[in-house]
Write an enzyme that holds these catalytic residues in place. Sequence first.
Site, mmCIF file in Angstrom:
data_model
loop_
_atom_site.group_PDB
_atom_site.id
_atom_site.type_symbol
_atom_site.label_atom_id
_atom_site.label_comp_id
_atom_site.label_asym_id
_atom_site.label_seq_id
_atom_site.Cartn_x
_atom_site.Cartn_y
_atom_site.Cartn_z
ATOM 1 N N LYS A 94 -1.889 -10.546 9.588
ATOM 2 C CA LYS A 94 -2.834 -11.733 9.390
ATOM 3 C C LYS A 94 -1.979 -12.924 8.498
ATOM 4 O O LYS A 94 -2.464 -14.003 8.843
ATOM 5 C CB LYS A 94 -3.990 -11.504 8.639
ATOM 6 C CG LYS A 94 -3.879 -11.292 7.208
ATOM 7 C CD LYS A 94 -5.457 -11.120 6.382
ATOM 8 C CE LYS A 94 -5.199 -11.048 4.766
ATOM 9 N NZ LYS A 94 -4.583 -11.840 4.119
ATOM 10 N N LYS A 154 4.305 -15.874 -1.600
ATOM 11 C CA LYS A 154 3.995 -14.831 -0.797
ATOM 12 C C LYS A 154 3.926 -14.648 0.657
ATOM 13 O O LYS A 154 4.290 -13.752 1.125
ATOM 14 C CB LYS A 154 2.419 -14.779 -1.350
ATOM 15 C CG LYS A 154 1.709 -13.541 -0.688
ATOM 16 C CD LYS A 154 2.076 -12.116 -1.040
ATOM 17 C CE LYS A 154 1.309 -11.069 -0.091
ATOM 18 N NZ LYS A 154 0.245 -10.535 -0.774
ATOM 19 N N GLU A 199 0.962 -1.101 -0.006
ATOM 20 C CA GLU A 199 0.011 -0.046 -0.136
ATOM 21 C C GLU A 199 0.931 1.263 0.001
ATOM 22 O O GLU A 199 2.051 1.358 0.483
ATOM 23 C CB GLU A 199 -0.845 -0.103 1.314
ATOM 24 C CG GLU A 199 -1.823 -1.067 1.013
ATOM 25 C CD GLU A 199 -2.993 -1.255 2.199
ATOM 26 O OE1 GLU A 199 -2.964 -0.139 2.768
ATOM 27 O OE2 GLU A 199 -3.403 -2.275 2.369
ATOM 28 N N GLY A 249 1.700 -3.471 11.010
ATOM 29 C CA GLY A 249 0.294 -3.679 11.151
ATOM 30 C C GLY A 249 -0.350 -3.600 9.755
ATOM 31 O O GLY A 249 0.513 -4.029 8.822
ATOM 32 N N CYS A 297 -2.112 -7.010 5.871
ATOM 33 C CA CYS A 297 -1.341 -8.257 5.466
ATOM 34 C C CYS A 297 -0.272 -9.158 6.170
ATOM 35 O O CYS A 297 -0.686 -9.997 6.820
ATOM 36 C CB CYS A 297 -0.640 -7.883 4.143
ATOM 37 S SG CYS A 297 -1.508 -7.505 2.791
ATOM 38 N N ALA A 325 13.018 0.517 13.374
ATOM 39 C CA ALA A 325 12.410 0.015 14.949
ATOM 40 C C ALA A 325 11.358 1.153 15.069
ATOM 41 O O ALA A 325 11.262 2.057 14.905
ATOM 42 C CB ALA A 325 13.490 -0.220 15.758
ATOM 43 N N GLY A 326 10.224 0.444 15.915
ATOM 44 C CA GLY A 326 9.220 1.519 16.262
ATOM 45 C C GLY A 326 7.869 0.672 16.843
ATOM 46 O O GLY A 326 8.369 -0.275 17.362
HETATM 47 C C1 UDX Z 1 3.011 -5.805 2.745
HETATM 48 C C2 UDX Z 1 4.145 -6.288 2.185
HETATM 49 O O1 UDX Z 1 5.375 -5.437 1.960
HETATM 50 C C3 UDX Z 1 3.804 -6.297 0.541
HETATM 51 O O2 UDX Z 1 4.692 -7.002 -0.358
HETATM 52 C C4 UDX Z 1 2.739 -7.562 0.374
HETATM 53 O O3 UDX Z 1 1.904 -7.521 -0.810
HETATM 54 C C5 UDX Z 1 1.401 -6.933 1.289
HETATM 55 O O4 UDX Z 1 2.114 -6.854 2.663
HETATM 56 P P1 UDX Z 1 1.961 -3.350 3.194
HETATM 57 O O5 UDX Z 1 1.186 -4.127 4.199
HETATM 58 O O6 UDX Z 1 1.381 -2.523 2.149
HETATM 59 O O7 UDX Z 1 2.846 -4.597 2.357
HETATM 60 O O8 UDX Z 1 2.979 -2.724 4.193
HETATM 61 P P2 UDX Z 1 4.646 -2.832 4.591
HETATM 62 O O9 UDX Z 1 5.400 -1.553 3.614
HETATM 63 O O10 UDX Z 1 5.243 -3.893 4.194
HETATM 64 O O11 UDX Z 1 4.567 -2.284 6.078
HETATM 65 C C6 UDX Z 1 3.929 -2.964 6.864
HETATM 66 C C7 UDX Z 1 4.155 -2.754 8.159
HETATM 67 O O12 UDX Z 1 5.332 -2.813 8.835
HETATM 68 C C8 UDX Z 1 3.756 -1.258 8.518
HETATM 69 O O13 UDX Z 1 2.849 -1.004 9.593
HETATM 70 C C9 UDX Z 1 5.012 -0.230 8.581
HETATM 71 O O14 UDX Z 1 4.959 0.425 9.569
HETATM 72 C C10 UDX Z 1 5.888 -1.583 9.098
HETATM 73 N N1 UDX Z 1 7.340 -1.624 9.066
HETATM 74 C C11 UDX Z 1 7.843 -1.485 8.008
HETATM 75 C C12 UDX Z 1 8.089 -1.271 10.311
HETATM 76 O O15 UDX Z 1 7.641 -0.993 11.458
HETATM 77 N N2 UDX Z 1 9.517 -1.184 10.082
HETATM 78 C C13 UDX Z 1 10.108 -1.231 8.869
HETATM 79 O O16 UDX Z 1 11.344 -1.193 8.784
HETATM 80 C C14 UDX Z 1 9.099 -1.384 7.493
#
Ligand code: UDX
Length: 433
Positions: A263, A204, A149, A257, A260, A252-253
């Site tokens: 779940k 996936k 997203e 969520g 994807c 980190a943080g």
């Molecule tokens: C994810 C996968 O990246 C993607 O390839 C798949 O098709 C769907 O799931 P998305 O859910 O859009 O995509 O978000 P993503 O960018 O992966 O981030 C997921 C969560 O991880 C977010 O809440 C983000 O804030 C968190 N995150 C990401 C971190 O806390 N630290 C990071 O370094 C990267």
Amino acid sequence: MRISVFGCGYLGAVHAAAMASLGHDVVGVDPDASKVGMLASGRPPFYEPDFAELLASSVAGGRLRFTADPAEAASAEVHFIAVGTPQRDDGGAELSYLEEAVATIAATLAPGSLVVGKSTVPVGTAAVLADRIEEAGGRLMWNPEFLREGFAVQDTLRPDRVVYGVRDGDDAEAVAMLDAVYAGVLSQGMPRIVTDLATAELVKVAANAFLATKISFINAMAEVAEVVGADVTQLADALGHDARIGRRFLNAGVGFGGGCLPKDIRAFRARAAELGVGDSLAFLGEVDRINLRRRDRVVQLATEMLGGSLAGRRIAVLGLAFKPDSDDVRDSPALEIASRLLEAGARVTATDPQAVETSRTRQPALDYRVVTADALADAELVILLTEWREFRELDPEEVGRTVAELRVIDGRNALDREAWRSAGWDYRALGRG
Ligand code: UDX
């Protein structure tokens, strides 16, 4: 080619518009009449950068329509399935939307047409569905989608790889059909992997499990860093220079969520247990627990900074979406933390550039503000939970003049710590001693 896309959520609607932009004649099918109405008039039902333009131009160009009536998709040569597979209460994936889409397609399918699954499913699902599609005179492929997203349009039209799962390993006709659909994408030269159905399904969930593990790994390091006074962001930078590790997904943080990662790791564990290999994925339970603990830590830190109780204290929450450039609040750490602060008696004013309305639907009790300055006014504590650019670029001096007390928790390690400290703020972050 004539294409249908079943399911018009974040994945399906973007896929449908992207396929139309490649020159195909596309119909998107979704039972939600209000969503169909918006999409059909070229208005996106969710926020996604670049999607509004792509949708509007494809609808106006006459190559893209939307309908709630699956009969309108009957003449398609290729049917994509992009319906949701949400989490069930027991952690497994809810497959009823998928079952329904397959039953509908099988009932109206033109002989020889191709059905392409894109939804994320428990491994083994596609083989069962392939039987049904073949009985109806079609053939099934599995073509997982890796879109993020916030980058959905880019990831659909310029993916870093394309994976085809086919039943017999060498169903050349099916492969050629999907190649024809994706000709405009594949011409950019990205790798295309043709494999069996189970491997395609696994790619996936394995990718998402890996990404979730990487995030929880650095968040576990953050827990250690906090105790010893180390700095997890410098640790991540230093680790990231090792090309085998890499710096991406080491932020980190408050953790991951969205619709994807959470779940998918739970459904993957549930499926592994069904297959008798639960131990192989037991570590994903720990990945999940580390992730959820980060949310607890913010509430704990806020309580500490406000002297032991949140009751009646004014807290400004910056960010509600699960990540920036999205209005999606499914399993959002930010919305959950804001809700828990409220439950603990705090007076929370929450804002987000795009996710106020989606949050209001899920959590009506919060006091939402559309303008950031309104959320900040008179706050005794500011908590940044989603690292939108507008929040990262806030001027600590200016913000300092609107709040009541200079206290900030940087839940995403996204603010310039030195700038905030030199402006007089009591700056605290996760994993930075
Ligand atoms: C994810 C996968 O990246 C993607 O390839 C798949 O098709 C769907 O799931 P998305 O859910 O859009 O995509 O978000 P993503 O960018 O992966 O981030 C997921 C969560 O991880 C977010 O809440 C983000 O804030 C968190 N995150 C990401 C971190 O806390 N630290 C990071 O370094 C990267």
